[in-house]
Design an enzyme around this catalytic site. Structure first.
Site, PDB file in Angstrom:
ATOM      1  CG  ASP A  82      72.944  63.820 -78.202  1.00 57.15           C
ATOM      2  OD1 ASP A  82      73.172  62.851 -77.447  1.00 57.15           O
ATOM      3  OD2 ASP A  82      73.556  64.898 -78.136  1.00 57.15           O
ATOM      4  CE  LYS A 112      76.262  62.511 -76.937  1.00 56.78           C
ATOM      5  NZ  LYS A 112      75.473  63.239 -75.915  1.00 56.78           N
ATOM      6  CD  GLU A 114      72.907  65.237 -72.059  1.00 58.77           C
ATOM      7  OE1 GLU A 114      72.402  65.640 -71.001  1.00 58.77           O
ATOM      8  OE2 GLU A 114      73.192  65.985 -73.015  1.00 58.77           O
ATOM      9  CD  GLU A 180      79.339  68.188 -71.833  1.00 55.86           C
ATOM     10  OE1 GLU A 180      78.573  67.356 -72.347  1.00 55.86           O
ATOM     11  OE2 GLU A 180      79.256  69.421 -72.032  1.00 55.86           O
TER      12      GLU A 180
HETATM   13  O1  KIV Z   1      75.328  67.491 -77.971  1.00 57.47           O
HETATM   14  C1  KIV Z   1      76.558  67.445 -78.030  1.00 57.47           C
HETATM   15  O2  KIV Z   1      77.191  68.112 -78.843  1.00 57.47           O
HETATM   16  C2  KIV Z   1      77.248  66.583 -77.096  1.00 57.47           C
HETATM   17  C3  KIV Z   1      78.749  66.650 -77.096  1.00 57.47           C
HETATM   18  C4  KIV Z   1      79.204  67.942 -76.581  1.00 57.47           C
HETATM   19  C5  KIV Z   1      79.348  65.511 -76.378  1.00 57.47           C
HETATM   20  O3  KIV Z   1      76.638  65.873 -76.372  1.00 57.47           O
END
Ligand code: KIV
Length: 255
Positions: A82, A112, A114, A180
Site C-alpha cells: 500500500d 496499491k 487509494e 471497498e
Molecule cells: O489496507 C488494507 O488492508 C486494505 C484492504 C482492506 C483492501 O486496503
C-alpha cells in the site's frame, strides 16, 4: 507457480482471486501456505498491528519495513504494498521515489493506491515506468477525516462516481482494483463493466475476487467489521494457551 500481475489479471471471468493482507514473514508464510493469490501489505497495518486508530498515521518507513518482512517469506502469491496516507497525492517524483523504494528495497511486486479518477494520470505514469498498480475505490479508509467510513454507491450519483473512478484507473493501466464497502449491485456492475479484476471487501459476492484482513479472518481483532468472515478464533485459542502455560509456571514455582 509464482503469481504475476499478468497471471492474476488473466483470471478475470475464469475464477475468483483470493487475496489476504499480511504484515510480516509469519503472516505471509501462513497466507501463502494456504494458497492465496495475492498478499497485500495493507496500510491496515496501522490499526491492525501498530495500535493506531486508523491508517492515517502509517508512514512510508512502516510500509517499507513490513513489505520487506513479507517479501522475505518468498511467497508464491503476488506481493502488493500500500502507498500510505496522501503520498499518492504528493508530487509525481515523490510518489515515484516511494514506489521505487518499495520495489527495489523491500521486494514489493506492485503497489496499491487509494483514490479515483484524479489519480489516473499518476497511475498511467507509474505503469509506464514499470510499476504495476492496483487501484482502490469505494470507501477509502485514508479519507476517514474527510469523509468518514461511508458505504458507497447508495445514490445514483455516487454509483456513477465510483464507476467513473474504476474505469479511469483501469484505463490508466491498473492491473486490478479493490472495491471497498460498495453496494453489492454496484460491485456487480463494476465487475461486469471494468476490464480488470475487481476485488471486493464488504461489497458482496458478485466480484471477481475477495480480499480480507488476515487478523479479521482468523479472529485476532477485537472489533472486526461486520462483513469480515471469521473462519477461526485464534485470539481465544492464544489467550487459553497462554493462560495454561502461565498456570503451569505458577504451579511449578510454588512447589
Ligand atoms: O489496507 C488494507 O488492508 C486494505 C484492504 C482492506 C483492501 O486496503
Amino acid at each position: 507457480m509464482k503469481a504475476t500481475t499478468r497471471s492474476l489479471r488473466a483470471l478475470k471471468g475464469r475464477r475468483p482471486l483470493v487475496c489476504l493482507t499480511a504484515y510480516d514473514a509469519v503472516t505471509a508464510r501462513l497466507a501463502d501456505a494456504a494458497g492465496v493469490d495475492l498478499i497485500l501489505v495493507g496500510d491496515s497495518l496501522g490499526n491492525v498491528v501498530l495500535g493506531h486508530p486508523s491508517t492515517v498515521p502509517v508512514t512510508l518507513d512502516d510500509m517499507l519495513r513490513a513489505t520487506a518482512a513479507v517479501a522475505r517469506a518468498k511467497p508464491q502469491a503476488l506481493v502488493v504494498a500500500d502507498i500510505p496516507f496522501a503520498l499518492a497525492h504528493d508530487t509525481f517524483p515523490t510518489l515515484l521515489r516511494a514506489c521505487r523504494r518499495l520495489l527495489q528495497e523491500s521486494g514489493a511486486e506492485a503497489v496499491k493506491v487509494e483514490g479515483g479518477a484524479t489519480l489516473a494520470p499518476a497511475v498511467a505514469r507509474l505503469v509506464d515506468a514499470g510499476i504495476p498498480v492496483m487501484g482502490h475505490v469505494g470507501l477509502l479508509p485514508q479519507r476517514v477525516h474527510a469523509a468518514g467510513y461511508r458505504r458507497r454507491g447508495v445514490t445514483e450519483a455516487d454509483r456513477e462516481a465510483v464507476l467513473a473512478d474504476a474505469r479511469a484507473l483501469a484505463e490508466a493501466g491498473a492491473f486490478a482494483i479493490v472495491a471497498e464497502c460498495v453496494e453489492p449491485a454496484l460491485a456487480r456492475r463494476l465487475s461486469r463493466e471494468v476490464p480488470v479484476p475487481v476485488v471486493g471487501i464488504g461489497s458482496g459476492k458478485a466480484c471477481d475476487g475477495q480480499i480480507l484482513v488476515f487478523h479479521d479472518l482468523l479472529g485476532l481483532t477485537e472489533n472486526p467489521p461486520s462483513f469480515a468472515r471469521r473462519e477461526a478464533r485464534l485470539g481465544d485459542l492464544a489467550v487459553a494457551a497462554i493462560r495454561r502455560w502461565a498456570g503451569k509456571v505458577r504451579k511449578e514455582a510454588a512447589r
